[in-house]
Design an enzyme around this catalytic site. Structure first.
Site, PDB file in Angstrom:
ATOM      1  N   ALA A 270       0.874  -1.280  -0.086  1.00 60.23           N
ATOM      2  CA  ALA A 270       0.043   0.024  -0.121  1.00 60.23           C
ATOM      3  C   ALA A 270       0.988   1.231  -0.011  1.00 60.23           C
ATOM      4  CB  ALA A 270      -0.840   0.017   1.303  1.00 60.23           C
ATOM      5  N   GLU A 306      -0.085   3.002   7.233  1.00 62.99           N
ATOM      6  CA  GLU A 306      -0.052   3.815   6.076  1.00 62.99           C
ATOM      7  C   GLU A 306      -0.892   4.952   6.592  1.00 62.99           C
ATOM      8  OE1 GLU A 306       1.449   3.345   3.299  1.00 62.99           O
ATOM      9  OE2 GLU A 306       1.501   0.916   3.616  1.00 62.99           O
TER      10      GLU A 306
HETATM   11 ZN   LIG Z   1       5.496   2.526   5.014  1.00 65.06          ZN
END
Ligand SMILES: [Zn+2]
Length: 882
Positions: A270, A306
């Site tokens: 991600a 994230e």
């Molecule tokens: Zn990272």
């Protein structure tokens, strides 16, 4: 593809940029094969740049330049230069000035998946590390921070949803509603690697979050229409992560919207783009039928990771790519701490250490070894490694151990206060902890600059006459490529002395040195610690909680290990004692097998394991950890040289069978008692029960009797969730039985329409230890559901074969190596990042026994001689053969 010999980039050559871009206006008109990007950049000279700034050199790759304007005036062809790597404008006017370019790119042809590309009809971007230069001409480096306004225009039918970083400020239709546009503004200055845009037919799952200071944030996860119901867990994880970062680190979210988009073609897990995270859909979509407990846990972790980047990475970014660990090591540490708080901390710690030892220790021990902050690279994409991420996280954890939680928090607060909005370095980071706490961290800095896993060689002596115990610890620092001599490190060692009654003794050092909470700090090559008032011989329990990323050698007897397994107050070290004991038994068995002898019966180990596994006072998820023996790769790493993967496999299989046979009664008891009734929940308690039950089933299956095969086949057929179904498929994959084929067929029929779940079907065929595996994997590369262009498929089939099937990858005839080499070259032609990562599976080739080593070397030489090679693959294969 670049074909000229790439030159390494060195940390010591860092210079500030000669110009700064401080405002960016993009106007992107999406088209599958010809997307037009108009960019207007506000640029000024960098006051920090020494001397004459010279010409403006903007990075740009795989884009077609249409026009250049400087302060509104169109430049003639002689007023600038374009190569396949940059746009150079020599005569730039006053200060500041505006540069406008118009360029075209081809998203559909982009199979490298960096820059702007199409994934199952969705336009998306991936700019870290250097993908933005495939979208427009720019100073593509992390120390150039700008505010972005992005206008996206597209056909409404092809891309009804248009997203970019920041907040939506305007939208409207064009051409009588055929086309439409959206304008997004991100007020927070950011480097271009955090830029993102998305366009496509997406459905969304929405929720909201109110921050501690009362800001209402609109949360949205965008997925393929029809998959919305699989987003609930990711959303729940996001909200918990947002709250946790406020409570633990005082960090709040800073925009009115937070968007997440799931796409199917993605090189990594991600990406933390400001306000618009883009995810591999495997790390978003989850339902009880489609995702295992491990997937649910991974989703929670990556969503948090994230999100946490918003402060550690985005608000404070890296000055240059050498500082990658500044955002990654720190953010992995943060996601680990989050998961530890959400789940059972010890089980999470065990998981983190397992990952570190499986992925990072072999890196440190082989030709790809590099420091947490490397000093040179050819292709930065090759440095998104376990060393930068996982060892980087361990270094931050040691900092917390040395400073205590309060001291660590003070340092973090100062870091956020001092460097918000900046591009920082590791030195800046450590200075905050030093300034906030007064602790001298100069020697600690060596963890960032020195490669290799230190070994702590310990001697423990007890003197019953004086009631003293001496602990001598020597730091052994093995050489790594390019680094023969090493400096001693500053190492926190958490320890206890366990007395006869199983309780920790109080620790008093004769030197008067502090041992508060059982922590000692090593700073010299060899040190002796003398403990006084020790009533009788204790068993030392060192490196509790795995307080440093090192190997530990201490001559404990089997009886000592059994004692620690049963009594250590540190639950991590109880598990570690069991692992050390299992490793000892297995390494001895490997030796026996290679010498053509029968291995000794592992009775004492199995008995001790049986006691722990049956101990109802311990959490089921924790007990399950005891049942996962060291992996074949773990054993190969411990053995270190002259490795025979087949002997390791046999030794491990025999021990598993011995456990299944000797502990038959208690294992059957666990299997019967630990069924989870009622609807599925991914919470840690039921997941732990499933883990224990499936581990028990695994051992019973290893016995291989008809009733055992029937049991696992029934478990598969009656599974009501993916954890049980996929778990049983894995167990069946190792059997030579008609039930095996039946299960694979049934799984295929059930899941062929789901591009994520079917990856298990590919992976378990690729992991099979049966001799037919290579033939099967070769055949599967031609299967209609396999695509070599899709990184998830490559990971499931080829990655699993290379990294998760040591016996068949390391076939004595070398055919496993040849097969992988051909795939690496095939993939390198369109996706160098994925090719280079796959090639890294050769990283331990030098530790193999001579015949396999010779085969692997031949294969690597063949790759090195192939042309053309990307810089990514060239760098990895070069290091492998160095
Ligand atoms: Zn990272």
């Amino acid at each position: 593809m670049k074909t000229d010999t790439p030159r390494p980039i060195l940390l010591k050559d860092y210079r500030p940029p000669n110009y700064l871009i401080y405002a960016v206006n993009l106007d992107v008109s999406l088209d599958a094969t010809r997307t037009r990007v108009r960019s207007r950049l506000k640029i000024k000279r960098n006051p920090a740049y020494p001397g004459n700034p010279g010409p403006l050199r903007l990075d740009g790759e795989m884009i077609e330049l249409e026009s250049v304007r400087l302060d509104g005036r169109q430049l003639g062809p002689r007023e600038y230069q374009v190569t396949d790597k940059e746009l150079v404008v020599a005569g730039v006017p006053g200060d500041p000035f505006t540069l406008e370019t118009s360029t075209y790119c081809d998203p559909q042809a982009n199979k490298a998946l960096t820059g702007l590309y199409l994934s199952r009809g969705i336009y998306c971007t991936q700019c870290e590390a250097e993908g933005f230069r495939r979208i427009t001409y720019f100073l593509d480096r992390p120390d150039v921070l700008a505010a972005y306004t992005t206008r996206i225009e597209a056909d409404r039918s092809a891309a009804p949803v248009l997203l970019a970083n920041g907040d939506l400020v305007e939208r409207g239709t064009l051409d009588g509603g055929k086309r439409h546009y959206a304008v997004w503004r991100d007020p927070h200055p950011k480097p271009c690697y955090l830029f993102a845009l998305v366009g496509g037919n997406l459905a969304s799952y929405a929720s909201e979050f109110t921050t501690a200071s009362g800001r209402k944030v609109d949360l949205r996860i965008h997925v393929e229409p029809g998959k919305e119901s699989r987003c609930a867990w990711a959303m729940d994880s996001l909200k918990r992560a947002m709250r946790w970062d406020e409570e633990r680190f005082g960090r709040e979210y800073d925009l009115d919207v937070f968007n997440i988009v799931a796409v199917s073609d993605f090189n990594m897990g991600a990406m933390e783009n400001k306000g618009l995270n883009i995810f591999n859909d495997a790390l978003i979509l989850a339902s009880p039928e489609t995702a295992t407990d491990a997937s649910f846990a991974a989703i929670e972790r990556v969503i948090a990771h994230e999100y946490f980047h918003n402060w550690t990475g985005n608000r404070i970014t890296c000055r240059d790519w050498f500082q990658l660990c500044l955002k990654e090591g720190l953010t992995v540490f943060r996601d680990q701490e989050f998961c530890a708080d959400q789940r059972f901390a010890t089980v999470e710690r065990i998981r983190d250490v397992r990952n570190l030892k499986a992925a990072q220790f072999p890196e440190d021990a082989g030709p790809l070894a590099h420091p947490v902050r490397p000093g040179r690279y050819i292709e930065i994409n090759n440095f998104y490694t376990a060393t930068v991420y996982n060892k980087g996280a361990e270094v931050v954890r040691m900092l917390q151990t040395l400073l205590g939680r309060d001291g660590f928090r003070k340092g973090m607060d100062l870091y956020f206060e001092r460097h918000d909005g900046q591009a920082a370095t590791v030195e800046d980071f450590l200075a905050c902890f030093q300034d906030a706490t007064g602790k001298d961290l100069r020697q600690f800095m060596t963890w960032y600059s020195q490669a290799g896993t230190p070994e702590l060689v310990c001697k423990f002596k007890y003197d019953p006459r004086t009631h003293t115990a001496d602990l001598t610890i020597a730091q052994v620092l093995p050489p790594t490529p390019g680094e023969a001599k090493k400096k001693p490190l500053h190492i926190p060692v958490q320890l206890g002395l366990v007395g006869n009654d199983g309780k920790d003794l109080s620790l008093t050092l004769t030197s008067g040195r502090n041992t508060e909470g059982g922590l000692i700090e090593l700073t010299k090559r060899t040190e002796t610690f003398r403990f006084r008032d020790v009533p009788s011989r204790p068993v030392p329990s060192l490196l509790r909680g795995f307080s440093a990323p090192v190997n530990l050698t201490i001559g404990l007897s089997d009886a000592d290990l059994r004692f620690l397994m049963a009594h250590d107050s540190d639950l991590y070290n109880r598990w570690q004692a069991a692992q050390d004991y299992a490793t000892r038994v297995l390494v001895a068995a490997v030796k026996d097998i290679r010498a053509g002898q029968r291995a000794a019966k592992p009775t004492d180990f199995v008995t001790a394991l049986g006691v722990t596994v049956a101990d109802e006072s311990l959490d089921p998820g924790y007990r399950a950890q005891f049942m996962f023996l060291p992996s074949e790769s773990d054993l190969a790493r411990v053995i270190g040289r002259d490795v025979d993967p087949l002997a390791i496999h046999e030794a491990r299989r025999e021990l598993r069978k011995a456990i299944g046979t000797a502990l038959y009664e208690p294992l059957v008891g666990i299997y019967r008692r630990y069924e989870t009734k009622g609807p599925y929940s991914p919470a840690p308690e039921p997941a732990g029960r499933r883990a224990l039950r499936n581990a028990a089933l695994g051992y019973l299956t290893c016995r291989g009797k008809a009733e055992d095969v029937a049991r696992v086949a029934a478990h598969f057929a009656q599974a009501r969730n993916a954890t049980d179904e996929v778990g049983a498929l894995g167990m069946l994959s190792e059997l030579r039985s008609p039930e095996r084929a039946k299960a694979f067929d049934r799984f295929y029929e059930r899941w062929k329409g789901d591009h994520l779940v079917i990856d298990n079907w590919f992976a378990y065929q690729a992991a099979s230890p049966l001799p037919s595996a290579l033939g099967t994997v070769t055949k599967l590369t031609r299967h209609p559901l396999f695509s070599i262009k899709n990184p998830n498929k490559v990971r499931a089939l080829l990655g699993t074969f290379a990294m998760g099937n040591p016996v068949n990858f390391n076939r004595p005839d070398g055919k496993g190596y040849d097969f992988l080499a051909e795939r690496v070259l095939e993939i390198d032609a369109f996706n160098p990042q994925v090719a280079a990562r796959l090639l890294s599976s050769f990283r331990s080739w030098k530790a193999l026994e001579p015949e396999r080593r010779r085969m692997a070397k031949k294969t690597l030489q063949r790759i090195a001689a192939a042309k053309p090679l990307s810089p990514d693959v060239l760098e990895i294969v070069g290091k492998m053969l160095e």
